[in-house]
Enzyme design. Structure first.
Site, PDB file in Angstrom:
ATOM      1  N   GLY A 132       0.911  -1.278   0.049  1.00 42.63           N
ATOM      2  CA  GLY A 132       0.048   0.071   0.019  1.00 42.63           C
ATOM      3  C   GLY A 132       0.856   1.175   0.005  1.00 42.63           C
ATOM      4  CB  CYS A 133       0.463   4.504  -1.359  1.00 45.81           C
ATOM      5  SG  CYS A 133      -1.475   4.949  -0.567  1.00 45.81           S
ATOM      6  CE1 TYR A 134      -1.804   8.170   3.151  1.00 48.83           C
ATOM      7  CE2 TYR A 134      -3.397   6.611   3.013  1.00 48.83           C
ATOM      8  CZ  TYR A 134      -2.946   7.782   3.033  1.00 48.83           C
ATOM      9  OH  TYR A 134      -3.955   8.869   2.642  1.00 48.83           O
TER      10      TYR A 134
ATOM     11  CB  THR B 292       5.343   2.169   0.578  1.00 51.58           C
ATOM     12  OG1 THR B 292       4.578   1.227  -0.326  1.00 51.58           O
ATOM     13  CG2 THR B 292       6.582   2.651  -0.091  1.00 51.58           C
TER      14      THR B 292
END
Length: 309
Positions: A114-116, A118
């Site tokens: 996921g972006c967060y 990461t």
């Protein structure tokens, strides 16, 4: 190299960005025409005819897509959150540790981070591994993403002015789906508080984590934390640790600085007088947080990046 890549869900924000990043590459890219995107038979045929399928779908649709794959030679990169902590899936963060790139290279099933997570995992995992951060530390993680993180429909609504806010905090039920992923891969023993938000800019993330030195093991300082991160990511192609010195203090963060790239920068700010530290990460939520990471994992799986992460 002549791998055929099928992108299932090519019209979402991640799918569209992924196609832009792969345009003109060495890969043969296949997508379904509009009239066949919801045709189960067409999807099944495409999923079983490719070398690597990249799923840019909602979670339920991603699970359905995996269930359609009967060809044992088809490999998968799932950009949804459906399989982030599932057994048998390799976490697609090559920088997780020294061996993770090779695990991705040989995997048949890779789950894109996921972006967060990461950002959070990149900051926390080196510290828990080194014993600088207790696994049960009561963490509070704050992050702001560009509004493209809402998905294509949400982004279009924002740009049309429908209910747009300059800042919209969400996840206050404290049940965000990214939290188990952060716990698992940062090796935490206590569930962190995670408070995300959307800003009025299109893409880019800034994530911050505050720490109190008095709650860390004896001898841990802001400088020691910075040294740990710098050592962990020395030589990494896409993760950069900003210098920490009185001459170059980290005093502000631009969430858009890495937009359009697959890069992420980490920083440590410390006030020795107050005994407080702030860890920060900046990345493109559509880059290292989504499509850029998928391309990086694709190149590992196709052999283009071995053996260097």
């Amino acid at each position: 190299m002549n791998h055929q890549i099928f992108i299932d869900g090519d019209q979402g924000t991640t799918g569209l960005d992924l196609q832009n990043r792969l345009r003109g590459s060495e890969f043969r890219i296949h997508t379904l025409p509009a009239h066949e995107r919801k045709n189960a038979a067409a999807r099944r045929a495409a999923l079983n005819a490719c070398d690597i399928a990249i799923l840019c779908l909602p979670d339920a649709a991603a699970r359905d897509a995996v269930a359609m794959i009967e060809n044992p030679s088809v490999r998968v990169i799932d950009a949804s959150s459906a399989h982030r902590t599932s057994p048998g899936w390799v976490y697609g963060l090559p920088e997780l540790d020294a061996q993770q790139g090779e695990r991705i290279a040989s995997a048949s099933r890779v789950t894109n981070p996921g972006c967060y997570p990461t950002a959070a995992v990149a900051l926390l995992r080196p510290l828990t591994d080194a014993g600088l951060l207790p696994a049960d530390y009561p963490l509070a993680i704050h992050a702001v993403s560009g509004y493209s993180g809402m998905g294509r429909a949400g982004a279009q609504a924002h740009e049309a002015g429908a209910g747009a806010h300059s800042l919209q905090v969400y996840g206050l039920a404290l049940e965000h789906k990214h939290v188990p992923e952060i716990e698992t891969y940062a090796r935490l023993a206590a569930r962190p508080i995670f408070v995300p938000a959307y800003g009025s800019y299109r893409q880019g993330i800034v994530l911050t984590i505050g720490l109190h030195l008095r709650m860390l093991p004896s001898g841990v300082s802001g400088l020691r934390i910075h040294e740990c991160l710098a050592e962990r990511y020395r030589g990494a192609a896409h993760v950069h640790v900003r210098p920490m010195s009185p001459a170059e203090p980290v005093i502000e963060l631009d969430p858009q600085v890495h937009n359009g790239s697959n890069d992420m920068s980490l920083a440590v700010a410390c006030n020795e007088r107050t005994g407080q530290v702030v860890l920060s990460a900046v990345l493109d939520n559509l880059g290292k947080g989504a499509a850029g990471a998928a391309v990086q994992n694709l190149r590992w799986m196709a052999g283009a990046l071995r053996p260097t992460p």
